[in-house]
Design an enzyme around this catalytic site. Structure first.
Site, short mmCIF file in Angstrom:
data_model
loop_
_atom_site.label_atom_id
_atom_site.label_comp_id
_atom_site.label_asym_id
_atom_site.label_seq_id
_atom_site.Cartn_x
_atom_site.Cartn_y
_atom_site.Cartn_z
CG ASP A 1 44.49 -17.93 18.75
OD1 ASP A 1 43.41 -18.55 18.70
OD2 ASP A 1 44.59 -16.72 18.51
CB VAL B 1 43.87 -17.11 27.33
CG1 VAL B 1 44.73 -16.83 26.13
CG2 VAL B 1 42.40 -16.84 27.06
CG ASN C 1 45.13 -9.44 21.32
OD1 ASN C 1 44.60 -8.40 20.97
ND2 ASN C 1 44.99 -10.59 20.63
CB SER D 1 36.96 -2.53 25.00
OG SER D 1 35.85 -2.07 24.24
CE1 TYR E 1 34.79 -7.39 24.12
CE2 TYR E 1 34.13 -5.18 24.76
CZ TYR E 1 34.93 -6.03 24.02
OH TYR E 1 35.89 -5.50 23.18
CB VAL F 1 39.42 -3.43 16.02
CG1 VAL F 1 40.66 -3.63 15.15
CG2 VAL F 1 39.77 -2.55 17.22
#
Length: 273
Positions: free
Chosen positions: A37, A76, A102, A154, A171, A204
């Site tokens: 992370d 990442v 993720n 998504s 996105y 979410v």
């Protein structure tokens, strides 16, 4: 006995939210967890990012379940950072059986003046970062002739909606592109007994949504966007655990014949016109 005893999962964006939830769900079933992370802010992201304290807490919760946690700070977007985290897990635990790409950001509606940087940060995190995870996992799992890879898409990657800003465009572009990568890698890795699938959640209940006022301002100002994000079931947001349960199924032996699929964890969003 857990269904994932002896298995190791590598998860990006593991410090909180969906990443932490996935880690804990798999650890409950016996998996050890390797994770990465950023644990630092991004100038373009309009809400607080995960912290080192969040990462430490995720590790504590995994170990509280009796499993090993090998967690690292890293970006990442950097192949080197992912390689270091992945290799640290392999060095300590011997192998990786499950990889979950993720990590994500939502920069929809952002008024950040550098739209190129917004685009780059969003695509870098959710497309380039996922590609790095796919590649690292594919190399390792091909050698072992077994494995499972999950990529987080998504409903925005299935319905393709945007508010016209760089963050929202990126996105939707990233979440759509990873669906194609999942299909392509499923075909590529199938002969090596490696399965590749995606999950496509609706909204979410995580910090990147609920602590993101720019997102709600954008949704509120654009009726078509609000309509596209409506669920059929009477819930505004699903919980991270709802997604984790689907992932736990997809990487289990019960799903051994499922590969190349994108599973909508969407409270019926895709059923609406």
């Amino acid at each position: 006995m857990g269904k994932f005893d002896g298995r190791v999962a590598y998860i990006t964006g593991v410090a909180r939210g969906q990443g932490r939830s996935h880690a804990l769900r798999l650890a409950e079933e016996g998996a050890d967890i390797v994770g990465l992370d950023l644990c630092a802010p991004l100038d373009t992201v309009p809400y607080p990012m995960a912290t080192e304290e969040d990462l430490t807490e995720t590790g504590r919760l995994i170990e509280q379940l009796g499993r090993t946690a090998v967690l690292r700070k890293g970006d990442v977007r950097s192949r080197a950072d992912q390689q270091i985290a992945f290799d640290a897990g392999v060095a300590q635990l011997g192998h990786v059986d499950i990889a979950i790409a993720n990590a994500g950001v939502i920069i929809s509606g952002s008024d950040h003046p550098d739209i190129q940087q917004v685009w780059d940060d969003a695509l870098g995190t959710m497309l380039t970062g996922a590609w790095h995870t796919l590649q690292l996992a594919a190399t390792h799992m091909r050698e072992r002739q077994t494995g499972n890879i999950i990529v987080t898409s998504s409903v925005a990657g299935l319905k393709a909606f945007t508010d016209g800003t760089a963050g929202a465009d990126a996105y939707t572009a990233a979440k759509t592109a990873v669906v194609a990568l999942v299909k392509a890698y499923a075909a590529l890795l199938g002969p090596d007994n490696v399965r590749v699938n995606a999950v496509a959640p609706t909204g979410v209940n995580t910090a990147m949504v609920v602590a993101n006022p720019a997102l709600f301002e954008s949704i509120g100002s654009l009726p078509h966007l609000a309509a596209a994000m409506q669920n059929a079931l009477p819930v505004e947001l699903i919980e991270p655990r709802d997604v984790s349960e689907v992932i736990a199924f997809l990487v289990s032996d019960e799903a051994r014949m499922i590969t190349g699929s994108t599973i909508a964890v969407d409270a019926g969003s895709m059923a609406r016109p």
